[in-house]
Scaffold this motif. Sequence first.
Motif, PDB file in Angstrom:
ATOM      1  N   PHE A  64       0.837  -1.195   0.000  1.00  0.00           N
ATOM      2  CA  PHE A  64       0.000   0.000   0.000  1.00  0.00           C
ATOM      3  C   PHE A  64       0.874   1.249   0.000  1.00  0.00           C
ATOM      4  O   PHE A  64       1.874   1.321   0.721  1.00  0.00           O
ATOM      5  N   ASN A  65       0.498   2.230  -0.812  1.00  0.00           N
ATOM      6  CA  ASN A  65       1.193   3.522  -0.814  1.00  0.00           C
ATOM      7  C   ASN A  65       0.750   4.289   0.424  1.00  0.00           C
ATOM      8  O   ASN A  65      -0.345   4.830   0.480  1.00  0.00           O
ATOM      9  N   SER A  66       1.624   4.344   1.405  1.00  0.00           N
ATOM     10  CA  SER A  66       1.221   4.798   2.739  1.00  0.00           C
ATOM     11  C   SER A  66       1.304   6.301   2.928  1.00  0.00           C
ATOM     12  O   SER A  66       0.976   6.803   4.000  1.00  0.00           O
ATOM     13  N   GLN A  67       1.757   7.042   1.941  1.00  0.00           N
ATOM     14  CA  GLN A  67       1.922   8.476   2.127  1.00  0.00           C
ATOM     15  C   GLN A  67       0.574   9.145   2.390  1.00  0.00           C
ATOM     16  O   GLN A  67      -0.384   8.962   1.642  1.00  0.00           O
ATOM     17  N   GLY A  68       0.507   9.900   3.470  1.00  0.00           N
ATOM     18  CA  GLY A  68      -0.710  10.622   3.814  1.00  0.00           C
ATOM     19  C   GLY A  68      -1.787   9.779   4.442  1.00  0.00           C
ATOM     20  O   GLY A  68      -2.893  10.263   4.695  1.00  0.00           O
ATOM     21  N   SER A  69      -1.502   8.513   4.729  1.00  0.00           N
ATOM     22  CA  SER A  69      -2.509   7.630   5.303  1.00  0.00           C
ATOM     23  C   SER A  69      -2.277   7.445   6.794  1.00  0.00           C
ATOM     24  O   SER A  69      -1.176   7.644   7.306  1.00  0.00           O
ATOM     25  N   ASN A  70      -3.333   7.059   7.470  1.00  0.00           N
ATOM     26  CA  ASN A  70      -3.238   6.786   8.901  1.00  0.00           C
ATOM     27  C   ASN A  70      -2.555   5.452   9.140  1.00  0.00           C
ATOM     28  O   ASN A  70      -2.566   4.570   8.275  1.00  0.00           O
TER      29      ASN A  70
ATOM     30  N   THR B 114       3.072  -8.546  14.026  1.00  0.00           N
ATOM     31  CA  THR B 114       3.547  -7.205  13.701  1.00  0.00           C
ATOM     32  C   THR B 114       2.877  -6.746  12.408  1.00  0.00           C
ATOM     33  O   THR B 114       2.376  -7.553  11.633  1.00  0.00           O
ATOM     34  N   ALA B 115       2.876  -5.438  12.193  1.00  0.00           N
ATOM     35  CA  ALA B 115       2.340  -4.890  10.949  1.00  0.00           C
ATOM     36  C   ALA B 115       3.120  -3.640  10.590  1.00  0.00           C
ATOM     37  O   ALA B 115       3.594  -2.916  11.474  1.00  0.00           O
ATOM     38  N   CYS B 116       3.248  -3.392   9.293  1.00  0.00           N
ATOM     39  CA  CYS B 116       3.929  -2.209   8.813  1.00  0.00           C
ATOM     40  C   CYS B 116       2.972  -1.360   7.994  1.00  0.00           C
ATOM     41  O   CYS B 116       1.858  -1.775   7.672  1.00  0.00           O
ATOM     42  N   GLN B 117       3.417  -0.165   7.653  1.00  0.00           N
ATOM     43  CA  GLN B 117       2.550   0.799   6.989  1.00  0.00           C
ATOM     44  C   GLN B 117       2.222   0.403   5.547  1.00  0.00           C
ATOM     45  O   GLN B 117       1.307   0.968   4.942  1.00  0.00           O
ATOM     46  N   GLU B 118       2.920  -0.570   5.001  1.00  0.00           N
ATOM     47  CA  GLU B 118       2.581  -1.080   3.677  1.00  0.00           C
ATOM     48  C   GLU B 118       1.329  -1.945   3.693  1.00  0.00           C
ATOM     49  O   GLU B 118       0.812  -2.296   2.630  1.00  0.00           O
ATOM     50  N   GLY B 119       0.846  -2.287   4.892  1.00  0.00           N
ATOM     51  CA  GLY B 119      -0.375  -3.071   4.987  1.00  0.00           C
ATOM     52  C   GLY B 119      -0.166  -4.561   5.114  1.00  0.00           C
ATOM     53  O   GLY B 119      -1.098  -5.340   4.871  1.00  0.00           O
ATOM     54  N   PHE B 120       1.030  -4.996   5.516  1.00  0.00           N
ATOM     55  CA  PHE B 120       1.308  -6.418   5.687  1.00  0.00           C
ATOM     56  C   PHE B 120       1.300  -6.759   7.175  1.00  0.00           C
ATOM     57  O   PHE B 120       2.062  -6.175   7.965  1.00  0.00           O
ATOM     58  N   ILE B 121       0.450  -7.711   7.564  1.00  0.00           N
ATOM     59  CA  ILE B 121       0.349  -8.169   8.953  1.00  0.00           C
ATOM     60  C   ILE B 121       1.057  -9.510   9.042  1.00  0.00           C
ATOM     61  O   ILE B 121       0.644 -10.484   8.387  1.00  0.00           O
TER      62      ILE B 121
END
Length: 627
Positions: free
Chosen positions: A40-46, A593-600
């Motif tokens: 996921f393009n995480s720029q500007g996202s929560n 764990t999870a990262c801002q790319e949307g991978f859990i």
Amino acid sequence: MAAEGGGKETNEIKTQFTTREGVYKLLTHSEYSRPNRVPFNSQGSNPVKVSFVNVNDQSGNGDRICFNVGRELYFYIYKGVRKAADLSKPVDKRIYKGTQPTCHDFNPLTATAESVSLLVGFSAGQVQLIDPIKKETSKLFNEERLIDKSRVTCVRWVPGSESLFLVAHSSGSMYLYNVENACGTTAPHYQLLKQGDNFAVHTCKSKSARNPLLRWTVGEGALNEFAFSPDGKFLACASQDGFLRVFGFDAAELHGTMKSYFGGLLCVCWSPDGRYIVAGGEDDLVTVWSFLDCRVIARGHGHKSWVSVVAFDHCTTSVEDGELPAEFSGSDEDFHEQIHFGAGRERANSSHSRLSKRNSTESRPVSVTYRFGSVGQDTQLCLWDLTEDILFPHLPLSRTRTHTNVMSATSPTATGQTVTTVSITSTTNSSGTNGKDNVSDSSAGGNPANALPDPLPRSNSLPQATNPAGGSTPNSHTGSSCSSSSSSKGNSIIDSAFISTKFATLSLHDSRKERNEKDHKRNHSMGHISSKSSDKLNQLSSSRTVKAEAAKTLGTTLCPRMEEVPLLEPLVCKKIAHERLTVLIFLEDCLVTACQEGFICTWARPGKVGLLSSQNNPANSPSGTVV
């Protein structure tokens, strides 16, 4: 094995890591994400957040997982280490327009295989109650944004209640809701109920029952996260102003406070027994705070950027080989002006969460290990052990801990006289009681100050000495600030290095005063600048004020200096993602764990990986580096 030093290996994403329990392994087939598995393009996202609930399904697949990615919200059956994830079959999927989900929380009391109650907070300030199993939307709170227009930062069900929940906003306010009440068609009017040091609690004035029941205003700036104590009686709040504030929830009374070393606090959690609180934030540190002593007892330094999540591992935390300290009887009679809100609250089971006092010097030491973890924007996972040598520094250490290297240090005593400690190697068990092994030059007498022994093998820590005056800790809770006199330049290697590299704004008073005078002269002669530039100057001035206030708290009970408390070293500190980490949850057979790319990601605990590996192609098993 990854090579030591520079090179590409240092940035390698780890898929395995080792602790004393064994090897934790990343289960690639248990990864949850959007069905297309595209980063996921995480720029500007929560931040991506994850919530779990167990519905007591008789089939053995009782865990359910909810996570948000951008404008999307997903609900799956979580199979963990048992089976591979099937992303093609979400139980529920929702895409929101004009707003984004920011946080969510399940109610464990009402969860069944046929129905769950899930609260979802949004970036525009609303809170939604949904049932992702029935695919229903029950209610929308703050729909017209009359209560608060700012982003929801944290939402939690009140422990033991089926109807009460608490919501925090980036405005710095918290609101208590009842799912049975409406929010009203006009903005609420409030009446002051209780006011204290930088906080206030208001009730909602209304002829009929309506939401919110209460409004809490806490600190300055955003309220980034809160956490209920295991027994549900206390509430810990981490704020952007850098303060941890702990309240008695029903009485709305301030129990204690702590200040970050620098910047805002972003996350907070309680130990399983409610004795300790860990907070993390923009100072790149994890800070351990004693609930009963109301003081910082340790800090951990391993992250290279902001700490986004802290969590205790209830499965690895243990208390052994000795009697527990005397229990703290925190009865409701100790609080006055109790508040009751509509439906009664049942207390959570307190058998594992009763608060306890620290051991006295007469008590024999117990074997204690609190395991907690942290993840940060540096994409690293850190695991920490908090052991009895840190928790009970006045007690003799175990017989296996015989090597102590005391570094040269100089520190003023409580009487203003100086104690100088010479570098000496000791092989005694006691805490500096052998006169032959401890050499000090002191006109006041007393124990050496600011001693920095080598890291102990079990705790991976750098313990500091106690206050030289009378042997008591320099940060004992007395209701007033402890001595904040500056150390000399050679006083502490850790403090000077840490401040010079990370926190130059917290330098000596003279240099700060000189810099402020220069700024004042430069700004004083710029009366012709535009209003836009003037706004920037106002912001800079405000920033300097905040930094000056932070410098005032440094060296006090709120924020002890680096050499005044033990400095923990992480057991594990590994890069596990490409983007900043936003989730860390400990489960019985794994950690998530999870990262801002949307991978859990699911990390199997030692000995828990066999079932999933046998059910899948062996060629698909993780082949990462064990370090």
